[in-house]
Design a protein around this motif. Structure first.
Motif, PDB file in Angstrom:
ATOM      1  N   GLY A 150       0.816  -1.208   0.000  1.00  0.00           N
ATOM      2  CA  GLY A 150       0.000   0.000   0.000  1.00  0.00           C
ATOM      3  C   GLY A 150       0.850   1.258   0.000  1.00  0.00           C
ATOM      4  O   GLY A 150       0.544   2.234  -0.699  1.00  0.00           O
ATOM      5  N   LEU A 151       1.930   1.231   0.758  1.00  0.00           N
ATOM      6  CA  LEU A 151       2.839   2.381   0.788  1.00  0.00           C
ATOM      7  C   LEU A 151       3.470   2.600  -0.579  1.00  0.00           C
ATOM      8  O   LEU A 151       3.552   3.732  -1.077  1.00  0.00           O
ATOM      9  N   LYS A 154       0.999   4.123  -2.910  1.00  0.00           N
ATOM     10  CA  LYS A 154       0.784   5.543  -2.616  1.00  0.00           C
ATOM     11  C   LYS A 154       1.929   6.383  -3.155  1.00  0.00           C
ATOM     12  O   LYS A 154       1.720   7.458  -3.741  1.00  0.00           O
ATOM     13  N   GLY A 157       1.770   6.545  -6.944  1.00  0.00           N
ATOM     14  CA  GLY A 157       0.539   7.128  -7.475  1.00  0.00           C
ATOM     15  C   GLY A 157      -0.227   6.227  -8.416  1.00  0.00           C
ATOM     16  O   GLY A 157      -0.974   6.701  -9.277  1.00  0.00           O
ATOM     17  N   VAL A 161      -4.045  -1.053  -4.607  1.00  0.00           N
ATOM     18  CA  VAL A 161      -4.233  -1.294  -3.179  1.00  0.00           C
ATOM     19  C   VAL A 161      -3.477  -2.544  -2.762  1.00  0.00           C
ATOM     20  O   VAL A 161      -3.222  -3.448  -3.574  1.00  0.00           O
ATOM     21  N   ARG A 187      -2.481   6.962   6.020  1.00  0.00           N
ATOM     22  CA  ARG A 187      -3.624   6.912   5.106  1.00  0.00           C
ATOM     23  C   ARG A 187      -3.286   6.085   3.852  1.00  0.00           C
ATOM     24  O   ARG A 187      -3.438   6.538   2.712  1.00  0.00           O
ATOM     25  N   LEU A 188      -2.840   4.884   4.108  1.00  0.00           N
ATOM     26  CA  LEU A 188      -2.392   4.027   3.013  1.00  0.00           C
ATOM     27  C   LEU A 188      -3.562   3.280   2.366  1.00  0.00           C
ATOM     28  O   LEU A 188      -4.543   2.940   3.032  1.00  0.00           O
ATOM     29  N   PRO A 189      -3.457   2.983   1.069  1.00  0.00           N
ATOM     30  CA  PRO A 189      -4.494   2.235   0.368  1.00  0.00           C
ATOM     31  C   PRO A 189      -4.377   0.731   0.647  1.00  0.00           C
ATOM     32  O   PRO A 189      -3.813  -0.030  -0.145  1.00  0.00           O
ATOM     33  N   ARG A 248      -8.503   3.643  -3.089  1.00  0.00           N
ATOM     34  CA  ARG A 248      -7.940   4.102  -4.365  1.00  0.00           C
ATOM     35  C   ARG A 248      -8.029   5.628  -4.478  1.00  0.00           C
ATOM     36  O   ARG A 248      -7.195   6.250  -5.145  1.00  0.00           O
ATOM     37  N   GLY A 250      -7.520   7.700  -2.139  1.00  0.00           N
ATOM     38  CA  GLY A 250      -6.639   8.351  -1.187  1.00  0.00           C
ATOM     39  C   GLY A 250      -7.259   8.606   0.169  1.00  0.00           C
ATOM     40  O   GLY A 250      -6.729   9.396   0.971  1.00  0.00           O
TER      41      GLY A 250
END
Length: 351
Positions: A150-151, A154, A157, A161, A187-189, A248, A250
């Motif tokens: 997830g990081l 992010k 971009g 997920v 706030r990771l996906p 997705r 954010g």
């Protein structure tokens, strides 16, 4: 129950959810596809269980028979560039993501055509082309890996997920709580998917935790959660779509607690009704009435779909599982020269 609190209520009562699922606005083709995928998982695991009982499988197998709806529901909203991670009970996650039933069957038999080239067996599955980044038998071991995925998503971009599948027992591992905290703070996906089947190995959740509702851990980190009937594939798909969409966009991680039940024991094909705890033949029989496949089929019949269309999907799943078994028997073993191919990074890529 040993002073424990029961917060799941009717969700933990198999008698409360035995009727047809609510198809809501689910198109016929989507529902039929989910039915076929659940049936493929079930039939494949039943074939493996037969092989297991016959002594043809030389690796431990953990079956998700009865739990198919969770994996299939979540997978409706995943794409090949996402990264899903499972634990030791991950045949369902691998197949739900689009993994090859031929490769799964071959892997369980240790053949060179398997998902991990015959080197991993049932608990070490890999399907990078479908977004399943791997499973391991280390309880909760893949949860931080999903957070790392997830990081990465992010930072680049991509809109992808990370997905962590784990059980209620894994929630007692410290790394799960560290992972929830990091995902929330950054706030990771990430989607955390807990299949709460009420047992950790052989130990009833009421003997291990002060509450049977594990979503409380995510809520303490401010993560959006949904606690659902894990045997209702339509409901699982609905909440998964909501949480994956948020991730997705954010808006941070999500957490699903899918309350379900495994028909077989912790490991191996038997039902584990002699473990000396609350699990009994009567309890297993009650949960079988909450069968996710039968409930979706009933909903499709109620909607008016022809029995031939439904049976055609179920027959296709049956034939695919049987064909994969026969194909695996004929597949070659890995060559002895491949023994060290994947010990060190960058060595021996034979794909």
């Amino acid at each position: 129950m040993n002073g424990s609190l029961t917060h799941l209520g009717a969700l933990a009562d198999p008698a409360a959810f035995t009727g047809p699922v609510d198809l809501q606005n689910t198109p016929d083709e989507t529902a039929l596809a989910m039915l076929e995928r659940m049936a493929l998982i079930r039939r494949t695991e039943e074939q493996i269980a037969e092989m297991d009982q016959a002594g043809e499988v030389n690796c431990p197998c953990h079956y998700a028979i009865g739990q198919e709806a969770t994996a299939v529901g979540v997978a409706q909203h995943l794409r090949p560039t996402d990264r899903g991670f499972g634990a030791h009970r991950s045949h369902s996650h691998y197949l739900a993501s689009g993994g090859s039933v031929d490769k799964l069957m071959a892997e369980v038999l240790g053949r060179d055509t398997g998902a991990s080239r015959g080197m991993g067996g049932s608990m070490h599955l890999y399907g990078a082309d479908t977004g399943f980044a791997g499973s391991v038998p280390i309880v909760a071991g893949t949860v931080p890996l999903a957070v790392g995925a997830g990081l990465a998503a992010k930072l680049d971009g991509s809109g992808d997920v990370g997905v962590a599948y784990f059980g209620d027992g894994a929630c007692e591992e410290g790394v799960v709580h560290e992972s929830l905290n990091l995902a929330a703070v950054m706030r990771l996906p990430v989607l955390f998917v807990v299949e709460n089947n009420l047992y950790s190995s052989h130990l009833d959740i009421h003997l291990r935790q002060p509450s049977d509702r594990v979503a409380r851990f995510a809520e303490s980190h401010g993560i959006v959660t949904h606690v659902v009937d894990g045997n209702d594939v339509v409901e699982v798909a609905r909440v998964a779509g909501e949480l994956i969409g948020r991730a997705r966009a954010g808006e941070g991680p999500g957490f699903i607690e899918a309350v379900t039940y495994r028909w077989r024991g912790h490991v191996g094909p038997d039902e584990n009704i002699d473990v000396g705890l609350r699990r009994s033949a009567e309890e297993v029989a009650a949960w079988k009435k909450r069968d996710p496949i039968a409930r979706l089929r009933a909903a499709l019949e109620t909607r008016g779909l022809a029995a031939a269309d439904i049976d055609g999907r179920l027959d296709a799943a049956e034939q695919a599982a049987k064909a994969a078994r026969e194909k695996a028997y004929d597949a070659p073993w890995p060559p002895q020269s491949a023994l060290l191919d994947h010990v060190y990074a960058g060595q021996g890529d034979r794909s």
